[in-house]
Design an enzyme around this catalytic site. Structure first.
Site, PDB file in Angstrom:
ATOM      1  NE  ARG A   1      -3.761  -1.937   2.508  1.00 50.14           N
ATOM      2  CZ  ARG A   1      -5.006  -1.548   2.265  1.00 50.14           C
ATOM      3  NH1 ARG A   1      -5.290  -0.275   2.103  1.00 50.14           N
ATOM      4  NH2 ARG A   1      -5.971  -2.420   2.199  1.00 50.14           N
TER       5      ARG A   1
ATOM      6  CE1 TYR B   1      -0.452  -9.162  -1.248  1.00 48.62           C
ATOM      7  CE2 TYR B   1      -2.243 -10.534  -0.453  1.00 48.62           C
ATOM      8  CZ  TYR B   1      -1.707  -9.282  -0.691  1.00 48.62           C
ATOM      9  OH  TYR B   1      -2.421  -8.160  -0.358  1.00 48.62           O
TER      10      TYR B   1
ATOM     11  CG  ASP C   1     -13.366   2.095   1.569  1.00 44.53           C
ATOM     12  OD1 ASP C   1     -13.572   1.448   0.518  1.00 44.53           O
ATOM     13  OD2 ASP C   1     -12.615   1.703   2.483  1.00 44.53           O
TER      14      ASP C   1
HETATM   15  C1  LIG Z   1      -7.888  -6.120   5.384  1.00 43.68           C
HETATM   16  C2  LIG Z   1      -8.183  -5.370   4.125  1.00 43.68           C
HETATM   17  C3  LIG Z   1      -7.702  -5.842   2.918  1.00 43.68           C
HETATM   18  C4  LIG Z   1      -7.994  -5.171   1.736  1.00 43.68           C
HETATM   19  N1  LIG Z   1      -7.505  -5.673   0.570  1.00 43.68           N
HETATM   20  C5  LIG Z   1      -7.777  -5.027  -0.578  1.00 43.68           C
HETATM   21  C6  LIG Z   1      -7.273  -5.528  -1.811  1.00 43.68           C
HETATM   22  O1  LIG Z   1      -6.594  -6.567  -1.841  1.00 43.68           O
HETATM   23  N2  LIG Z   1      -7.559  -4.851  -2.947  1.00 43.68           N
HETATM   24  C7  LIG Z   1      -8.301  -3.703  -2.952  1.00 43.68           C
HETATM   25  O2  LIG Z   1      -8.520  -3.114  -4.021  1.00 43.68           O
HETATM   26  N3  LIG Z   1      -8.790  -3.204  -1.789  1.00 43.68           N
HETATM   27  C8  LIG Z   1      -8.555  -3.833  -0.614  1.00 43.68           C
HETATM   28  N4  LIG Z   1      -9.041  -3.340   0.557  1.00 43.68           N
HETATM   29  C9  LIG Z   1      -9.904  -2.140   0.528  1.00 43.68           C
HETATM   30  C10 LIG Z   1      -9.104  -0.863   0.431  1.00 43.68           C
HETATM   31  O3  LIG Z   1      -8.135  -0.791   1.435  1.00 43.68           O
HETATM   32  C11 LIG Z   1     -10.023   0.339   0.564  1.00 43.68           C
HETATM   33  O4  LIG Z   1     -11.209   0.131  -0.147  1.00 43.68           O
HETATM   34  C12 LIG Z   1      -9.349   1.586   0.025  1.00 43.68           C
HETATM   35  O5  LIG Z   1      -8.172   1.852   0.745  1.00 43.68           O
HETATM   36  C13 LIG Z   1     -10.305   2.772   0.115  1.00 43.68           C
HETATM   37  O6  LIG Z   1      -9.625   3.946  -0.249  1.00 43.68           O
HETATM   38  P1  LIG Z   1     -10.299   5.361   0.022  1.00 43.68           P
HETATM   39  O7  LIG Z   1      -9.307   6.356  -0.435  1.00 43.68           O
HETATM   40  O8  LIG Z   1     -11.670   5.376  -0.533  1.00 43.68           O
HETATM   41  O9  LIG Z   1     -10.504   5.415   1.595  1.00 43.68           O
HETATM   42  P2  LIG Z   1      -9.420   5.394   2.768  1.00 43.68           P
HETATM   43  O10 LIG Z   1      -8.247   4.571   2.410  1.00 43.68           O
HETATM   44  O11 LIG Z   1     -10.167   5.039   4.010  1.00 43.68           O
HETATM   45  O12 LIG Z   1      -8.924   6.887   2.860  1.00 43.68           O
HETATM   46  C14 LIG Z   1      -9.714   7.884   3.452  1.00 43.68           C
HETATM   47  C15 LIG Z   1      -8.788   9.011   3.900  1.00 43.68           C
HETATM   48  O13 LIG Z   1      -9.591  10.093   4.332  1.00 43.68           O
HETATM   49  C16 LIG Z   1      -9.087  10.594   5.564  1.00 43.68           C
HETATM   50  N5  LIG Z   1     -10.240  11.188   6.232  1.00 43.68           N
HETATM   51  C17 LIG Z   1     -11.288  10.573   6.838  1.00 43.68           C
HETATM   52  N6  LIG Z   1     -12.172  11.468   7.298  1.00 43.68           N
HETATM   53  C18 LIG Z   1     -11.679  12.694   6.974  1.00 43.68           C
HETATM   54  C19 LIG Z   1     -12.156  14.025   7.159  1.00 43.68           C
HETATM   55  N7  LIG Z   1     -13.324  14.271   7.773  1.00 43.68           N
HETATM   56  N8  LIG Z   1     -11.409  15.056   6.712  1.00 43.68           N
HETATM   57  C20 LIG Z   1     -10.215  14.831   6.077  1.00 43.68           C
HETATM   58  N9  LIG Z   1      -9.711  13.565   5.877  1.00 43.68           N
HETATM   59  C21 LIG Z   1     -10.452  12.527   6.308  1.00 43.68           C
HETATM   60  C22 LIG Z   1      -8.516   9.366   6.252  1.00 43.68           C
HETATM   61  O14 LIG Z   1      -7.554   9.719   7.228  1.00 43.68           O
HETATM   62  C23 LIG Z   1      -7.905   8.615   5.077  1.00 43.68           C
HETATM   63  O15 LIG Z   1      -6.588   9.019   4.816  1.00 43.68           O
HETATM   64  C24 LIG Z   1      -8.779  -3.993   1.756  1.00 43.68           C
HETATM   65  C25 LIG Z   1      -9.254  -3.500   2.970  1.00 43.68           C
HETATM   66  C26 LIG Z   1      -8.968  -4.189   4.148  1.00 43.68           C
HETATM   67  C27 LIG Z   1      -9.510  -3.647   5.440  1.00 43.68           C
END
Ligand SMILES: Cc1cc2nc3c(=O)[nH]c(=O)nc-3n(C[C@H](O)[C@H](O)[C@H](O)COP(=O)(O)OP(=O)(O)OC[C@H]3O[C@@H](n4cnc5c(N)ncnc54)[C@H](O)[C@@H]3O)c2cc1C
Length: 400
Positions: free
Chosen positions: A112, A221, A298
């Site tokens: 990551r 992996y 997410d």
């Molecule tokens: C165990 C596990 C394994 C996974 N394996 C995979 C995989 O193999 N392949 C895959 O594609 N996905 C995988 N995922 C899913 C993936 O990690 C997430 O779907 C992805 O990281 C989502 O990215 P995002 O940017 O939408 O959200 P996030 O990564 O949650 O980023 C959100 C960001 O917003 C910030 N934030 C939150 N609230 C606020 C606010 N109010 N103001 C300012 N900043 C804020 C947070 O600090 C964070 O940095 C896995 C998840 C888990 C838990």
């Protein structure tokens, strides 16, 4: 001209994870000025890997960052589901030439931090993008033709566009959809990365391997060109979980694996236990766009990790968003609305599939026997057929 789409208008992004940084890099390429606000004091990711299916690789290509990302990836030769007790393979999906030809991209795994690092560098190199840390978004207000955000420290910023990329507990989502907290967590995850030399040769494998048992599984992996080894423990909690109690312990982690194969128990000892993750999701919900604000990743469609798609779907969101902004540059609310409508069914299917997959992975008794029979009777081509809806190029997909 691509740059004409943004016309120097200001896009605000809440959240600097994989979704937010991908959106920032893409919107800046369209000619938007971008301000991205991350609540943490730095842009950082969890010390663990993610799997990137061919659809995710294609989405990264769309960002124009595939060469940089490829420097860090590992291409596993197969996805393996293995019986936790007798170590027999239940299912082996080859990720070979047939797979690559059919889905047009490989199946990759990446640390990551490496993926986030590439995205962050692309943002830092672009003078159109300003990055703010220790900046938590607290409130969103719709203005006439614009949108206003208020940060927790009182700063107010008006923009032409707001992307909520603020994850599972999104504040932007509460303004747009208002559906409160996600489901209470049921699954516990411990995970970590160790250096290759710490893994005994007899236990190191190049594939993505999932050992499956009743209410628990264990995944490993290689990562970063094979220099690292990723370990992920997931089990169903027998008790209700406090979503904010993340202190881990060896006893907590070991208990569900006591009867697992000795290989699993040996590898388990390498997993750090200082903290655990309590994973959950939400039910699919349409209507992620309202006026000049929308959601990605997410924040829009949180899912369990069992399709390995959360990050892939976040980057796919960005590709679709870019397409709609290009198609309707004079009407941003319409572009955002069309984007959300086009993404809804696909992401809902992945969310539901992930829920089904965790049930399929952690079954026991006769259901486990039926699962093994089902998979062992399938050819490689039939197994690939089952993934075609997810990994095949999407209708109308185009590259930047
Ligand atoms: C165990 C596990 C394994 C996974 N394996 C995979 C995989 O193999 N392949 C895959 O594609 N996905 C995988 N995922 C899913 C993936 O990690 C997430 O779907 C992805 O990281 C989502 O990215 P995002 O940017 O939408 O959200 P996030 O990564 O949650 O980023 C959100 C960001 O917003 C910030 N934030 C939150 N609230 C606020 C606010 N109010 N103001 C300012 N900043 C804020 C947070 O600090 C964070 O940095 C896995 C998840 C888990 C838990």
């Amino acid at each position: 001209m691509t740059q004409d789409v943004g016309r120097g208008r200001l896009a605000l992004i809440a959240g600097g994870g994989i979704g937010g940084l991908s959106a920032a890099a893409s919107l800046a390429r369209l000619g938007f000025r971008v301000k991205i606000f991350e609540q943490a004091d730095d842009f950082r990711e969890v010390g663990a890997g993610i799997q990137v299916g061919p659809n995710g690789v294609r989405a990264i290509k769309n960002l124009g960052l595939l060469p940089q990302v490829s420097e860090f990836t590992w291409l596993p030769p197969a996805l393996v589901m293995r019986d936790a007790f007798d170590a027999s393979d239940i299912c082996r999906i080859p990720l070979d030439d047939r797979f690559r030809q059919r889905f047009q991209e490989p199946y990759a795994v990446i640390h990551r931090a490496d993926l986030l690092g590439v995205l962050l560098q692309a943002c830092r190199e672009n003078p159109q993008i300003e990055l703010f840390t220790s900046s938590r978004l607290a409130q969103v207000d719709e203005l006439d033709e614009r949108v206003r955000i208020t940060l927790e420290d009182g700063r107010r910023i008006d923009g032409d566009l707001l992307i909520g990329a603020d994850g599972l507990r999104s504040v932007v989502r509460q303004t747009i959809i208002g559906d409160g907290a996600p489901r209470p967590p049921r699954y516990v995850v411990y995970r970590g990365v160790v250096e290759r030399h710490r893994v005994p040769d007899a236990l190191w494998e190049p594939e993505v391997v999932m050992w499956t048992g009743p209410d628990a599984d264990f995944v490993h992996y290689p990562l970063r060109r094979g220099e690292l080894f990723n370990l992920v423990v997931t089990f169903k909690s027998p008790i209700d979980l406090d979503p904010f109690d993340i202190a881990g312990s060896y006893d907590d982690m070991r208990a569900p694996y006591e009867s697992f194969h000795p290989t699993v128990r040996t590898l388990l000892e390498m997993v750090p236990v200082e903290r655990k993750w309590l994973v959950t999701d939400r039910a699919p919900m349409h209507g992620w766009s309202q006026g000049h604000a929308t959601l990605i990743g997410d924040a829009a469609h949180p899912m369990l990790q069992y399709m390995a798609q959360g990050a892939c779907q976040a980057i796919e969101d960005v590709a679709q968003l870019v397409d709609e902004l290009r198609a309707q540059p004079d009407d941003l609310p319409a572009a955002l609305n069309t984007y959300a409508g086009k993404r809804y069914h696909r992401t809902a299917r992945v969310q539901f599939s992930a829920r089904q997959m965790i049930e399929l992975c952690q079954v026991s008794g006769a259901l486990a026997d039926l699962r093994a029979k089902y998979f062992r009777e399938r050819s490689a081509e039939q197994l690939h057929d089952g993934l075609a809806w997810l990994y095949s190029p999407l209708a109308g997909e185009r590259f930047a």
